[in-house]
Design an enzyme around this catalytic site. Structure first.
Site, mmCIF file in Angstrom:
data_model
loop_
_atom_site.group_PDB
_atom_site.id
_atom_site.type_symbol
_atom_site.label_atom_id
_atom_site.label_comp_id
_atom_site.label_asym_id
_atom_site.label_seq_id
_atom_site.Cartn_x
_atom_site.Cartn_y
_atom_site.Cartn_z
ATOM 1 N N LYS A 175 -23.203 53.741 6.396
ATOM 2 C CA LYS A 175 -22.166 54.519 7.471
ATOM 3 C C LYS A 175 -22.742 55.331 7.969
ATOM 4 O O LYS A 175 -23.880 56.296 7.621
ATOM 5 C CB LYS A 175 -21.075 54.917 6.673
ATOM 6 C CG LYS A 175 -20.280 53.897 6.058
ATOM 7 C CD LYS A 175 -19.330 53.190 7.046
ATOM 8 C CE LYS A 175 -18.614 52.051 6.635
ATOM 9 N NZ LYS A 175 -17.677 51.252 7.487
ATOM 10 N N ASP A 204 -22.808 51.274 10.691
ATOM 11 C CA ASP A 204 -21.632 51.135 10.959
ATOM 12 C C ASP A 204 -20.908 52.396 11.358
ATOM 13 O O ASP A 204 -20.790 53.333 10.376
ATOM 14 C CB ASP A 204 -20.788 50.371 9.971
ATOM 15 C CG ASP A 204 -19.323 50.223 10.122
ATOM 16 O OD1 ASP A 204 -19.067 50.563 11.329
ATOM 17 O OD2 ASP A 204 -18.649 49.560 9.492
ATOM 18 N N GLU A 230 -22.688 48.825 14.701
ATOM 19 C CA GLU A 230 -21.340 48.381 14.453
ATOM 20 C C GLU A 230 -20.388 49.432 14.991
ATOM 21 O O GLU A 230 -20.614 50.372 14.683
ATOM 22 C CB GLU A 230 -21.184 47.959 12.877
ATOM 23 C CG GLU A 230 -19.611 47.448 12.862
ATOM 24 C CD GLU A 230 -19.547 46.816 11.289
ATOM 25 O OE1 GLU A 230 -20.561 46.174 10.971
ATOM 26 O OE2 GLU A 230 -18.629 46.972 10.675
ATOM 27 N N GLU A 256 -13.808 44.174 13.976
ATOM 28 C CA GLU A 256 -12.862 44.136 12.984
ATOM 29 C C GLU A 256 -11.440 44.620 13.156
ATOM 30 O O GLU A 256 -10.521 44.624 12.392
ATOM 31 C CB GLU A 256 -13.542 45.029 11.760
ATOM 32 C CG GLU A 256 -13.634 46.408 12.000
ATOM 33 C CD GLU A 256 -14.426 47.347 10.811
ATOM 34 O OE1 GLU A 256 -15.564 47.129 10.620
ATOM 35 O OE2 GLU A 256 -13.551 47.950 10.111
ATOM 36 N N ASP A 279 -11.844 39.799 11.039
ATOM 37 C CA ASP A 279 -11.362 40.117 9.711
ATOM 38 C C ASP A 279 -10.454 39.178 9.782
ATOM 39 O O ASP A 279 -9.260 39.315 10.295
ATOM 40 C CB ASP A 279 -11.000 41.583 9.313
ATOM 41 C CG ASP A 279 -10.774 41.631 8.077
ATOM 42 O OD1 ASP A 279 -10.057 40.847 7.557
ATOM 43 O OD2 ASP A 279 -11.262 42.459 7.190
ATOM 44 N N HIS A 306 -15.986 40.304 9.203
ATOM 45 C CA HIS A 306 -15.631 41.490 8.320
ATOM 46 C C HIS A 306 -15.122 41.397 7.099
ATOM 47 O O HIS A 306 -14.191 40.355 7.184
ATOM 48 C CB HIS A 306 -14.904 42.596 9.270
ATOM 49 C CG HIS A 306 -14.490 43.670 8.462
ATOM 50 N ND1 HIS A 306 -13.320 44.039 8.069
ATOM 51 C CD2 HIS A 306 -15.269 44.900 8.296
ATOM 52 C CE1 HIS A 306 -13.334 45.286 7.656
ATOM 53 N NE2 HIS A 306 -14.591 45.823 7.480
ATOM 54 N N GLU A 343 -20.186 39.951 4.123
ATOM 55 C CA GLU A 343 -20.340 41.415 4.016
ATOM 56 C C GLU A 343 -19.630 41.678 2.642
ATOM 57 O O GLU A 343 -18.756 41.159 2.041
ATOM 58 C CB GLU A 343 -19.465 42.121 4.810
ATOM 59 C CG GLU A 343 -19.152 43.522 4.552
ATOM 60 C CD GLU A 343 -18.464 44.513 5.625
ATOM 61 O OE1 GLU A 343 -17.847 43.796 6.550
ATOM 62 O OE2 GLU A 343 -18.817 45.531 5.815
HETATM 63 MG MG MG Z 1 -17.184 48.097 10.126
#
Ligand code: MG
Length: 392
Positions: A175, A204, A230, A256, A279, A306, A343
């Site tokens: 992240k 991300d 991302e 996502e 997603d 996602h 993921e």
């Molecule tokens: Mg993400």
């Protein structure tokens, strides 16, 4: 085969001291909205709707708006029902909770169809491109103390990233975006030095940046050999996405937070992404995920979905992954380059790991596509009830 009843379940598990942060918010709990659809011949299908957002509006959309239109209908008419429910909510529900509710229903109807035909969903669709998928570890989130002093977090991050490598993961996603670009660069440098150059590193940002700051971050990512960036900018900022993609030498991933074929069509026509990440519990379910994949393939854009949520979301995502062709085709598919991955978030998630009678476990850093009928998984109802806060 007539739809007899539809129930929703709001599941919640507090994480306490294991609370983690993305760039947007803390995650003090895991939550999921599940739907259970039962037919007149006793077949039960499960679906899941939504991801980080509140589960209650999704449950309300199902209970008060969509379910009354489904009772008494043929459960095998899932494509007709999708179009009908979407049309009935188009004027006010083209994004957000209504589409998340529709996603849950669509997944449950596919589960029913698979159980009726005695085969897994991917076989019903006619696509068994693979029987297992390599997983990437999503981790290296923030903790509260990281906000006070980035340097104190580096040792923990290093240990965490090393543990993923030792567990066999070849790809790790970290992240970024909660701290300054300089502090986040320090974190990524620590991770890169811990895992070496033979492990793929993804990042991300959860839409933390303007295009200008994302370009600055992107330069650091390029120097660290990061394989994708991302959600660099706001999902609404299509021009920002396109600008980044034309300037940076790093693939841009996103989607996502997008809903339906029309949301993804916008992403593709604006030239926003190199990798599309629908997603299934958000974009409109398995039916809409397949349509999105079809549009993505016409732009030669690979889909790597996602994945969040409970064991139901994971099973649906794996069924979908079995249906994704190599994009673009080569005789030697390479994960991330032209073959999909799954993921696999590494924060605690009892709703994913404890809810199924036979949990989907990592094997050699891969997840197997469930081969049972429908989603190929069974809910442990005792566990479901222990996490269930509201049933309707
Ligand atoms: Mg993400």
């Amino acid at each position: 085969m007539i739809i007899k009843s539809i129930n929703t379940f709001v599941l919640r598990v507090p994480l306490g001291a294991k609370t983690f942060y993305s760039s947007q918010c803390p995650f003090p709990e895991r939550k999921s909205l599940l739907v259970r659809i039962e037919t007149d011949n006793g077949i039960i299908g499960w679906g899941e709707g939504g991801q980080y957002g509140p589960a209650e509006p999704v449950a309300a959309a199902i209970t008060h708006v969509l379910a009354p239109q489904l009772i008494g209908r043929n459960a095998l008419d899932r494509l007709c029902l999708w179009e009908e429910l979407y049309a009935a909510t188009r004027d006010f529900g083209r994004q957000g909770s209504y589409i998340e509710a529709l996603s849950a229903i669509d997944i449950a109807l596919w589960d029913i169809a698979g159980k009726f035909h005695q085969c897994p969903i991917h076989q019903l669709i006619g696509a068994s491109f693979r029987d297992h998928v390599p997983a990437y570890a999503t981790g290296c989130y923030y903790r509260e103390e990281d906000l006070r002093d980035v340097h104190s977090s580096l040792a923990r991050l290093t240990e965490e990233a090393k543990a993923y490598k030792e567990a066999g993961f070849r790809t790790i996603k970290a992240k970024i975006g909660l701290l300054s670009i300089e502090e986040d660069t320090l974190r990524l440098q620590a991770i890169r030095s811990a895992i070496g150059n033979d492990i793929d590193l993804l990042v991300d940002a959860n839409h933390a940046y303007t295009a200008a700051s994302a370009i600055r971050m992107g330069r650091a990512l390029e120097s660290l050999g990061v394989k994708w960036f991302e959600e660099p900018v706001l999902p609404e900022d299509k021009e920002g996405y396109a600008r980044l993609r034309s300037i940076l030498d790093i693939p841009i991933a996103g989607g996502e937070c997008e809903y339906t074929r029309w949301g993804f069509k916008d992403l593709f026509t604006h030239g926003c992404v190199d990798i599309a990440q629908p997603d299934l519990c958000v974009c409109g379910g398995i039916s809409e995920g397949l349509r999105i994949q079809s549009i993505a393939s016409s732009y030669n854009i690979p889909v790597i979905p996602h994945a969040w949520g409970s064991g139901i979301a994971l099973a649906a995502t794996l069924q979908f992954l079995a249906c994704l062709p190599i994009q673009p085709h080569t005789a030697n598919p390479i994960a991330l380059q032209n073959a999909p991955m799954i993921e696999y978030d590494r924060n605690p998630n009892p709703l994913r790991d404890d809810l199924l009678r036979e949990p989907i476990r990592l094997q050699d850093s891969c997840l197997a596509i469930p081969q049972g009928a429908g989603l190929g998984v069974e809910i442990d109802e005792a566990v479901l009830n222990s996490y269930c806060e509201v049933k309707a």
